[in-house]
Motif scaffolding. Structure first.
Motif, short mmCIF file in Angstrom:
data_model
loop_
_atom_site.label_atom_id
_atom_site.label_comp_id
_atom_site.label_asym_id
_atom_site.label_seq_id
_atom_site.Cartn_x
_atom_site.Cartn_y
_atom_site.Cartn_z
N LYS A 150 0.84 -1.19 0.00
CA LYS A 150 0.00 0.00 0.00
C LYS A 150 0.88 1.24 0.00
CE LYS A 150 -3.69 2.36 2.53
NZ LYS A 150 -4.57 2.35 3.72
N GLY A 151 0.59 2.17 -0.90
CA GLY A 151 1.35 3.41 -0.94
C GLY A 151 1.00 4.31 0.23
N VAL A 152 1.98 5.11 0.66
CA VAL A 152 1.76 6.02 1.79
C VAL A 152 1.27 7.37 1.28
CG1 VAL A 152 2.83 7.17 3.76
CG2 VAL A 152 3.52 4.85 3.15
N PHE A 153 2.08 8.06 0.51
CA PHE A 153 1.73 9.36 -0.09
C PHE A 153 1.18 10.34 0.95
CE2 PHE A 153 1.25 6.22 -3.59
CZ PHE A 153 2.31 6.66 -4.37
N ASP A 154 1.84 10.36 2.11
CA ASP A 154 1.52 11.36 3.13
C ASP A 154 1.77 12.75 2.57
OD1 ASP A 154 0.79 12.23 5.65
OD2 ASP A 154 2.78 12.04 6.49
N LEU A 155 2.78 12.87 1.72
CA LEU A 155 3.10 14.09 0.98
C LEU A 155 3.12 13.76 -0.50
CD1 LEU A 155 6.18 15.35 3.07
CD2 LEU A 155 3.82 16.12 3.31
N ASP A 156 3.08 14.79 -1.33
CA ASP A 156 3.41 14.61 -2.74
C ASP A 156 4.69 15.39 -3.01
OD1 ASP A 156 2.66 17.27 -2.92
OD2 ASP A 156 0.75 16.86 -3.90
N SER A 157 5.09 15.48 -4.27
CA SER A 157 6.38 16.10 -4.56
C SER A 157 6.42 17.55 -4.09
CB SER A 157 6.67 16.02 -6.06
OG SER A 157 5.64 16.63 -6.82
N MET A 158 5.31 18.27 -4.18
CA MET A 158 5.33 19.68 -3.77
C MET A 158 5.36 19.81 -2.25
SD MET A 158 3.36 21.83 -6.66
CE MET A 158 1.71 21.19 -6.52
N GLY A 159 4.64 18.93 -1.56
CA GLY A 159 4.75 18.92 -0.11
C GLY A 159 6.15 18.56 0.35
N LEU A 160 6.79 17.65 -0.39
CA LEU A 160 8.17 17.27 -0.08
C LEU A 160 9.11 18.45 -0.30
CD1 LEU A 160 10.46 15.32 0.54
CD2 LEU A 160 10.23 14.39 -1.78
N LEU A 161 8.93 19.17 -1.39
CA LEU A 161 9.77 20.35 -1.66
C LEU A 161 9.60 21.40 -0.57
CD1 LEU A 161 9.22 20.71 -5.50
CD2 LEU A 161 11.42 20.30 -4.39
N GLN A 162 8.37 21.60 -0.11
CA GLN A 162 8.13 22.57 0.96
C GLN A 162 8.82 22.12 2.25
OE1 GLN A 162 3.87 22.44 0.56
NE2 GLN A 162 3.80 24.40 -0.50
N LEU A 163 8.79 20.81 2.50
CA LEU A 163 9.46 20.28 3.68
C LEU A 163 10.97 20.52 3.59
CD1 LEU A 163 8.73 16.86 5.37
CD2 LEU A 163 11.07 17.52 4.89
N VAL A 164 11.55 20.27 2.41
CA VAL A 164 12.98 20.49 2.20
C VAL A 164 13.32 21.96 2.37
CG1 VAL A 164 14.82 20.44 0.46
CG2 VAL A 164 13.29 18.48 0.72
N ARG A 165 12.48 22.84 1.82
CA ARG A 165 12.73 24.27 1.97
C ARG A 165 12.67 24.69 3.44
NH1 ARG A 165 9.18 28.17 -1.62
NH2 ARG A 165 7.53 27.37 -0.25
N ASP A 166 11.74 24.12 4.18
CA ASP A 166 11.65 24.43 5.61
C ASP A 166 12.92 23.98 6.34
OD1 ASP A 166 9.16 25.47 5.18
OD2 ASP A 166 8.07 23.75 5.99
N MET A 167 13.42 22.80 5.99
CA MET A 167 14.66 22.32 6.62
C MET A 167 15.84 23.21 6.25
SD MET A 167 14.34 18.15 6.31
CE MET A 167 15.89 17.88 7.19
N ASN A 168 15.90 23.63 5.00
CA ASN A 168 16.97 24.54 4.57
C ASN A 168 16.92 25.86 5.33
OD1 ASN A 168 18.18 22.80 2.74
ND2 ASN A 168 17.15 23.66 0.95
N ASN A 169 15.71 26.42 5.43
CA ASN A 169 15.55 27.70 6.12
C ASN A 169 15.88 27.56 7.61
OD1 ASN A 169 14.82 29.11 3.82
ND2 ASN A 169 12.64 28.82 4.13
#
Length: 818
Positions: A130-149
């Motif tokens: 079963k796929g998780v897909f808690d995030l999609d690619s854009m949610g993942l990018l936002q998460l990465v940006r938050d970590m960078n910031n």
């Protein structure tokens, strides 16, 4: 040995970058990867043509939705066995097998290993699991940006040039053959870039016209981002051609004619085609290529050698690189100009949804307010009880029948033009579509249904300005805690993603009086004439402050540079202009708040905000006083702004204890309001009245029968908000000032202070938006403390209570010396 960095190579544009996609063999066999890299390590230095820079390997994560080595394990082995050498490593981060917390853990592991470049993907739907897909690619990018910031915000000023930053790339497919699927791919590409993508890697495809279309689209839309072309060595030595043709590898297209051609060719001809694609991408202006479908290094090098020989003469092989679908959609006509896009009619379902939503769920119509009031009277606001359960069950049944609703509780039907991307999408994505659609617009994971992205595009195209809305809409990850609750009631009562701030929130983080921030602002100003345009640690820190406040929901972003004007007032004027530009650049449209006690700085910031040939949102000036209002309010005729009116005057206060009384503060509010509205045409909603905050720690009257400052500030707000004339103006306070000199629990006290002030009518505040004040319930004990100061009216009893509670608070929170 120092590794190459993809980031530096793409930013410098010094060479045509080549990366190799390496995956484990069948039955979790690491051998092919080790063999490839060992062969490279032992090869002659000139085996790679000088026009190419073999810079990195990419590590896919369970490609095709089948289990294989995790990229993290692969990286560990490559490092342990010394196989990477000087090569960079680009792990794929997908959302199919991990929730958001697990992804953060993976990213931290990569960060600790020094990995910067990653490929952020939604991921293939798992074949059996079963796929998780808690995030999609854009949610993942936002998460990465938050970590960078966050990495910049937490760094010490002297370490800003050493801060680790992820360099995320994303996938884009120009190889879609319906208008809806292709335009959705381009729109989503733009959204991914807006979410922080730094480079693109194309999906696999064999249609040079489509490859060229991507570069034309980027050029026409003035999008400057490195593109890495995906060159998959398609050979009948593997099952890949047949699987792609039979739709078993989603997102890939192989026509009947192309499959027949492949089976009639030799392996050397397959290699030739790959070399032709490499040369094609290089000539089209790509930054590099990602070569996959190969585990033999010598063949990899052979492809590059043949591509070097072809050079810019790839067009002679156009027929060998063009295998489109029948009735294919191309965005550009033969002459190179874009085609006119379709304008379908609204379906009955779309009309029904628009009518129903407008009738009872649009706040701009009376039906919404009547419906909300009715549901509140019925007791559904608490999210419990028989009526709530009955409504939730009825809503669920109806929406399941009409919209394939899965009961997420945080409904995006309005944003998605009446279509559900949970029940209507095999992956349940927040931002559909993925890249799996077939050539005829069907779902690649379930060909029995039309891709939800296709339907959303058609619905958007049928509405006035719908396509532009679709192009710009980025849906945040749904609030998981709302699953199996009523999405309609969550929307009515402000519990879903549409939840607004408890008060109008003016972000305070870029203030030169904050020691660390002021030090970094000073460092930035000393970097020379290009300090505010050339990337640097201090500039990236300021960008992180801006972007993080946007992400945390700031309604305004305030900047104060007054510290730098103490010795040289003109320097503060110049700096304010630069910071206005930075907020306009990175603030995602959030309006600016010019915060200064220097009149020249206020004017400079205001004028700079409007110094652009495009529409900007109304800025905020902080602050205007009675003795400056004639000069500043007259600027309204040239600049459309709102302002904070500070309730102070140059006249001597006559209230108890030699300070302003509530009546005096109220009178100042009336004077500012009457002048702004009556003479200069301000709307009441454009006026923010600030009765000033006094720190609780020193709010101790020195004389008997003298009310406290907090009492006077709060009572003034109440008086303003109960005045028939003034009530539509806002009341604002600088919340953080209330906790100055307190020994601890400052965030908690701010939360309590704001909650108590809201009871008196406060509806705006200068705050640290990262703490989301008003959304988390305050500690009752801290509310009691603030309440005591709010009621300190001068009586001995009220004063003693406030002092007793403050003494207890300080005793419990004072840090002990070691």
């Amino acid at each position: 040995m120092q590794r190459k960095k993809l980031r530096e190579l793409l930013e410098k544009k010094s060479a045509f970058v080549v990366v190799a996609e390496l995956a484990g063999g069948p039955n979790f066999d690491f051998g092919p990867v080790a063999k490839f890299l060992a062969a490279f390590k032992n090869a002659s230095p000139d085996i790679i043509p000088s026009d190419f820079d073999f810079a990195a390997v990419t590590l896919p994560q369970n490609p095709g939705g089948t289990a294989n080595f995790e990229p993290g394990y692969m990286l560990d082995r490559l490092l342990a066995e010394g196989l990477l050498g000087e090569l960079d490593c680009i792990p794929h981060i997908s959302c199919k097998d991990q929730n958001a917390n697990a992804i953060v853990s993976s990213l931290v592991t990569y960060r600790n290993a020094g990995i910067e470049a990653i490929l952020a993907l939604t991921g293939d739907k798992p074949v059996t699991a079963k796929g998780v897909f808690d995030l999609d690619s854009m949610g993942l990018l936002q998460l990465v940006r938050d970590m960078n910031n966050e990495a910049y915000i937490k760094a010490k000023p002297q370490d800003l040039d050493k801060v680790h930053q992820f360099f995320p790339g994303v996938a884009v497919s120009p190889f879609k053959y319906t208008e809806a699927s292709q335009m959705q791919q381009y729109f989503k590409m733009e959204k991914k870039i807006a979410c922080g993508a730094k480079f693109l890697i194309t999906q696999v495809g064999w249609d040079w016209k489509k490859s060229q279309e991507l570069f034309s689209y980027l050029k026409d839309n003035k999008i400057d981002i490195p593109v890495i072309g995906n060159v998959y060595v398609l050979s009948t030595k593997t099952a890949a051609p047949r699987l792609m043709h039979d739709l078993k590898l989603t997102g890939c297209f192989i026509s009947d004619e192309f499959l027949a051609k492949l089976y009639a060719e030799t392996v050397s001809q397959h290699i030739e085609r790959a070399a032709q694609q490499v040369a094609m991408y290089k000539s089209m202006g790509a930054a590099g290529v990602d070569i996959g479908g190969i585990s033999d290094f010598n063949t990899f090098a052979q492809i590059l050698q043949k591509a070097a020989q072809i050079g810019n003469n790839w067009e002679q092989f156009k027929n060998n690189l063009c295998w489109p679908a029948k009735n294919a959609f191309y965005l550009y006509n033969v002459g190179g100009s874009p085609k006119t896009l379709s304008k379908p009619r609204k379906t009955f379902k779309h009309k029904f949804f628009d009518f129903s939503h407008r009738a009872v769920l649009d706040p701009n119509y009376r039906g919404f307010h009547a419906f909300k009031k009715t549901m509140a009277v019925l007791g559904t606001e608490k999210g419990e009880g028989a009526v709530y359960k009955l409504f939730t069950a009825s809503e669920g049944a109806f929406k399941y029948l009409v919209f394939d609703c899965e009961g997420c509780g945080d409904c995006y039907l309005p944003e998605n033009f009446g279509l559900c991307t949970i029940g209507g999408c095999e992956k349940g994505m927040d931002n559909a579509p993925c890249g799996d659609a077939t050539a005829d617009g069907k779902c690649g994971n379930n060909p029995e249904r039309v891709c939800i992205g296709e339907l959303i595009y058609q619905a958007a195209a049928s509405k006035e300005q719908g396509i532009e809305k679709l192009r710009q809409t980025i849906n945040k990850p749904r609030i998981k805690a709302l699953e199996r609750t009523s999405s309609i009631l969550n929307y009515l009562f402000g519990r879903d993603h549409t939840m607004k701030n408890a008060v109008i929130s003016i972000g305070e983080s870029i203030h030169a009086s904050i020691p660390k921030t002021g030090q970094i602002m000073r460092q930035l100003g000393q970097l020379g004439p290009d300090a505010y345009t050339k990337s640097s640690g201090p500039l990236n820190y300021i960008r992180a402050l801006i972007e993080s406040q946007v992400n945390d929901g700031a309604d305004y972003i305030a900047v104060n540079v007054d510290v730098f004007g103490e010795d040289d007032p003109q320097s503060a004027v110049n700096m304010m202009r630069e910071y206005v530009k930075l907020v306009r650049k990175w603030g995602n449209g959030i309006p600016f708040c010019v915060d200064s006690g220097n009149n020249d700085v206020l004017v400079a910031g205001l004028k700079e905000w409007f110094n652009i040939n495009q529409k900007v949102k109304q800025p905020l000036i902080n602050s205007i006083k009675v003795y400056t209002m004639d000069k500043f309010l007259s600027l309204k005729k040239d600049y459309d702004y709102a302002f904070i009116g500070l309730l102070i005057t140059e006249e001597r206060p006559t209230g108890p204890g030699g300070s302003y009384s509530v009546s005096e503060l109220y009178y100042l509010a009336q004077r500012i309001f009457d002048k702004a509205v009556g003479q200069f045409g301000f709307k009441p909603s454009e006026i923010f009245l600030d009765s000033t905050v006094f720190p609780l720690a020193i709010d101790m009257p020195m004389e008997p029968n003298v009310p406290g400052y907090t009492y006077r500030a709060f009572e003034t707000i109440k008086k303003i908000k109960t005045d028939a004339t003034l009530k539509n103006a806002h009341c604002s306070l600088g919340i953080s000032n209330s906790v100055r000199d307190l020994p601890g629990r400052r965030i908690g006290v701010c939360r309590a202070y704001l909650a108590k002030a809201m009871e008196y009518g406060l509806d705006a505040g200068i705050v640290n938006v990262a703490h989301h004040y008003g959304q988390v319930p305050p500690d009752p004990d801290l509310v009691e403390l603030v309440d005591a100061f709010a009621k300190m009216n001068g009586s001995a009893e009220a004063t003693n209570k406030a002092m007793t509670l403050m003494a207890k608070f300080c005793q419990e929170n004072r840090k002990t010396l070691a």
